[in-house]
Design a protein around this motif. Structure first.
Motif, PDB file in Angstrom:
ATOM      1  N   UNK A   1       0.830  -1.208   0.000  1.00  0.00           N
ATOM      2  CA  UNK A   1       0.000   0.000   0.000  1.00  0.00           C
ATOM      3  C   UNK A   1       0.864   1.258   0.000  1.00  0.00           C
ATOM      4  N   UNK A   2       1.981   1.232   0.727  1.00  0.00           N
ATOM      5  CA  UNK A   2       2.879   2.378   0.753  1.00  0.00           C
ATOM      6  C   UNK A   2       3.495   2.620  -0.621  1.00  0.00           C
ATOM      7  N   UNK A   3       3.850   1.537  -1.303  1.00  0.00           N
ATOM      8  CA  UNK A   3       4.384   1.654  -2.663  1.00  0.00           C
ATOM      9  C   UNK A   3       3.341   2.313  -3.572  1.00  0.00           C
ATOM     10  N   UNK A   4       2.099   1.883  -3.443  1.00  0.00           N
ATOM     11  CA  UNK A   4       1.023   2.496  -4.217  1.00  0.00           C
ATOM     12  C   UNK A   4       0.875   3.974  -3.855  1.00  0.00           C
ATOM     13  N   UNK A   5       0.944   4.278  -2.574  1.00  0.00           N
ATOM     14  CA  UNK A   5       0.793   5.666  -2.134  1.00  0.00           C
ATOM     15  C   UNK A   5       1.869   6.555  -2.751  1.00  0.00           C
ATOM     16  N   UNK A   6       3.118   6.099  -2.702  1.00  0.00           N
ATOM     17  CA  UNK A   6       4.216   6.873  -3.287  1.00  0.00           C
ATOM     18  C   UNK A   6       4.009   7.034  -4.796  1.00  0.00           C
ATOM     19  N   UNK A   7       3.539   5.968  -5.448  1.00  0.00           N
ATOM     20  CA  UNK A   7       3.321   6.007  -6.896  1.00  0.00           C
ATOM     21  C   UNK A   7       2.149   6.897  -7.283  1.00  0.00           C
ATOM     22  N   UNK A   8       1.304   7.249  -6.286  1.00  0.00           N
ATOM     23  CA  UNK A   8       0.104   8.043  -6.576  1.00  0.00           C
ATOM     24  C   UNK A   8       0.398   9.529  -6.705  1.00  0.00           C
ATOM     25  N   UNK A   9       1.563   9.963  -6.269  1.00  0.00           N
ATOM     26  CA  UNK A   9       1.890  11.385  -6.322  1.00  0.00           C
ATOM     27  C   UNK A   9       2.380  11.755  -7.723  1.00  0.00           C
ATOM     28  N   UNK A  10       1.455  11.678  -8.666  1.00  0.00           N
ATOM     29  CA  UNK A  10       1.750  12.010 -10.055  1.00  0.00           C
ATOM     30  C   UNK A  10       0.456  12.446 -10.725  1.00  0.00           C
ATOM     31  N   UNK A  11       0.588  13.222 -11.780  1.00  0.00           N
ATOM     32  CA  UNK A  11      -0.608  13.739 -12.454  1.00  0.00           C
ATOM     33  C   UNK A  11      -1.406  12.628 -13.117  1.00  0.00           C
TER      34      UNK A  11
ATOM     35  N   UNK B   1      -6.085  -3.778  -4.496  1.00  0.00           N
ATOM     36  CA  UNK B   1      -4.950  -3.310  -5.274  1.00  0.00           C
ATOM     37  C   UNK B   1      -5.146  -3.411  -6.780  1.00  0.00           C
ATOM     38  N   UNK B   2      -6.163  -4.146  -7.219  1.00  0.00           N
ATOM     39  CA  UNK B   2      -6.438  -4.227  -8.654  1.00  0.00           C
ATOM     40  C   UNK B   2      -7.773  -3.566  -8.977  1.00  0.00           C
ATOM     41  N   UNK B   3      -8.859  -4.169  -8.503  1.00  0.00           N
ATOM     42  CA  UNK B   3     -10.192  -3.706  -8.881  1.00  0.00           C
ATOM     43  C   UNK B   3     -10.467  -2.296  -8.382  1.00  0.00           C
ATOM     44  N   UNK B   4     -10.285  -2.057  -7.088  1.00  0.00           N
ATOM     45  CA  UNK B   4     -10.598  -0.740  -6.533  1.00  0.00           C
ATOM     46  C   UNK B   4      -9.613   0.311  -7.053  1.00  0.00           C
ATOM     47  N   UNK B   5      -8.331  -0.062  -7.138  1.00  0.00           N
ATOM     48  CA  UNK B   5      -7.328   0.879  -7.646  1.00  0.00           C
ATOM     49  C   UNK B   5      -7.640   1.279  -9.086  1.00  0.00           C
ATOM     50  N   UNK B   6      -8.099   0.320  -9.882  1.00  0.00           N
ATOM     51  CA  UNK B   6      -8.444   0.613 -11.278  1.00  0.00           C
ATOM     52  C   UNK B   6      -9.629   1.557 -11.355  1.00  0.00           C
ATOM     53  N   UNK B   7     -10.620   1.336 -10.499  1.00  0.00           N
ATOM     54  CA  UNK B   7     -11.785   2.222 -10.499  1.00  0.00           C
ATOM     55  C   UNK B   7     -11.387   3.641 -10.112  1.00  0.00           C
TER      56      UNK B   7
END
Length: 521
Positions: free
Chosen positions: A118-128, A342-348
């Motif tokens: 989840x932390x990896x996803x969080x860091x990856x989320x700081x992008x346009x 990490x797949x379905x909800x993240x994609x939505x």
């Protein structure tokens, strides 16, 4: 048996919660974890939708809550952790305490890895533009299909979404492992993420409950704010109603199926979480006359309601996904466990307006949900060891906690490999499955039949001023042990199948086999 004078001195100097609300938030934060978000909604719709709430409520009343209340009362009266408390109850059962500590170590060795994801996803989320929205990344394959950007794109049996490939090929890199017998190398990005998670955990619990009791004001309340925001956002998405109908549509005939009642029993047990030493530890820091009966009712009710509301948060989005894919909700809702988040909800989320904002708060919510459960799980083991060996560790808590955290970090290394997802699944199945249920079954037998339910009720009356009624007595003596025994017995075949699936799991790069590794249908 004479008590150790050093142990008596340790108990006299034992700290207590700064405020009653610190204790309540800590217990709620422990009970409400990632499982409430992904496990309950899936179990609910799989077992009859709205009809499942009937066996779930019955199992909570007759099985889960009595065990929850029992552990809070035991910990508060005897003021000991899960090892040394048996010296006062029934010394022959002291092995239960050591078993709980071993299980706690196994859990710490995989549960925090999910937060590292989840932390990896969080860091990856700081992008346009969120990186799991396109098929133009180095980790993507020819099967990657972005149906959101191109409505005319055909979704086939071999199609994989950008979100799925980001999770499986970039975060986990599971395609670089052949299975449990060949885990592959270490993912150093995940190592750094896990190191940060454990650093936060250490500085939150190193001083004891007076420190962690303040931290949970954030980690236990923040998820509720985010759940409310996501619920409002999900309800406004096109097709959200389809997900809600699918989630709650009652199938009354399933009430006659034995497996539905077994699933309800297992869900309420793992949701409330007796048997992990946490409730004993937290309650041991209460004041002697604290009303733990009221605490048990309040916190268990909050936990169950959170699970129910989380279902709306998840299924409004699944309805939206079904609308966008032009599929049935059942086809979209086939994912469970971490892949649901990490797949379905993240994609939505990636295909919503203001996707970056919603991705950041969503993964922050997952991290905070996991953190307070980790605080609790580790505190259960730490309290047990400090109470059992006060002459060694009573004045060296910070050192012991550091050593324990480092040991858990090293124990988690196999979960950070390219095949770490298999290890996480293996530990999840066997560290929190029949082993925990068996431990709590023995605990309930020891308290009700060896220590004696009359003596236990007398202890409760000494603390609270009133004795538990006949309902609680019958539950502790008969209903709860039967509840645990039946749940344990029916869990065994599932565990055997899970191990067989994991051993035979080879071609991880295939989507359908990856789903099998996570126990998905």
């Amino acid at each position: 048996m004479l008590e150790n004078p050093q142990r008596n001195l340790w108990l006299e100097r034992r700290e207590t919660w700064s405020k009653k609300v610190d204790f309540l938030l800590s217990v709620i934060g422990y009970a409400v974890d990632l499982g409430n978000v992904w496990r309950f909604p899936y179990i609910c719709y799989q077992n009859g939708g709205g009809a499942f709430l009937i066996p779930y409520t019955i199992m909570a009343i007759f099985g889960g809550i009595p065990l929850f209340y029992m552990e809070l009362a035991l910990g508060q009266y005897h003021r000991n952790g899960c090892i040394s408390i048996w010296r006062k109850i029934c010394p022959i059962f002291k092995g239960i305490g050591y078993a709980i500590c071993i299980i706690g170590f196994y859990i710490a060795s995989y549960y925090n890895t999910i937060m590292a994801w989840a932390l990896y996803y969080l860091i990856s989320s700081f992008t346009s533009e969120l990186p799991w929205t396109s098929c133009k990344n180095p980790w993507n394959t020819n099967n990657c299909t972005n149906y959101f950007s191109n409505k005319s794109t055909a979704w086939t049996a071999n199609s994989t979404s950008p979100a799925e490939e980001f999770y499986t090929r970039h975060i986990l890199q599971v395609h670089r492992s052949k299975g449990l017998d060949d885990l592959g190398g270490i993912s150093w990005q995940l190592v750094l993420c896990l190191m940060l998670i454990f650093t936060i955990v250490y500085f939150s619990i190193w001083k004891g409950v007076k420190t962690s009791g303040k931290v949970v004001w954030v980690t236990a309340t923040f998820p509720y704010v985010i759940l409310f925001v996501l619920l409002i956002r999900g309800a406004t998405l096109p097709g959200a109603w389809r997900g809600v109908v699918y989630y709650l549509k009652p199938e009354w005939d399933k009430l006659f199926a034995t497996e539905v009642w077994i699933d309800a029993a297992a869900q309420i047990f793992f949701s409330l979480g007796p048997g992990f030493g946490v409730l004993l530890a937290f309650a041991s820091y209460n004041k002697f006359h604290n009303n733990c009966y009221q605490d048990a009712l309040v916190t268990s009710t909050v936990n169950c309601l959170t699970s129910f509301v989380s279902g709306f948060v998840i299924f409004t989005v699944l309805g939206y996904m079904a609308e966008m894919r032009n599929q049935e909700v059942a086809d979209v809702a086939r994912d469970t466990g971490p892949s649901l988040l990490f797949i379905t909800y993240a994609e939505a989320i990636a295909n919503m307006p203001a996707s970056t904002f919603f991705a950041i708060i969503f993964f922050l919510m997952l991290i905070t949900l996991g953190l307070d459960s980790t605080f609790a799980g580790l505190e259960g083991v730490i309290t047990a060891v400090l109470d059992e060996f006060p002459h060694i560790w009573s004045k060296r808590r910070e050192v012991f906690v550091l050593g324990f955290i480092v040991t858990c970090f090293l124990g988690a290394m196999p979960t950070l490999t390219f095949g770490g997802a298999y290890v996480v699944k293996l530990l999840e199945e066997y560290a929190t499955g029949p082993a925990v249920i068996a431990v709590v079954f023995l605990e309930s037998i020891a308290v009700a039949w060896f220590y004696g339910v009359s003596q236990f009720c007398s202890d409760v009356k000494e603390m609270l001023g009133f004795s538990p009624g006949w309902f609680w007595r019958i539950s502790w003596v008969a209903i709860s042990p039967i509840f645990l025994l039946v749940t344990w017995w029916n869990a065994l075949p599932h565990e055997t199948r899970a191990l067989r699936d994991l051993i035979s799991f080879r071609r991880a790069c295939k989507t359908e086999l990856f789903h099998l590794a996570f126990g998905l249908e």
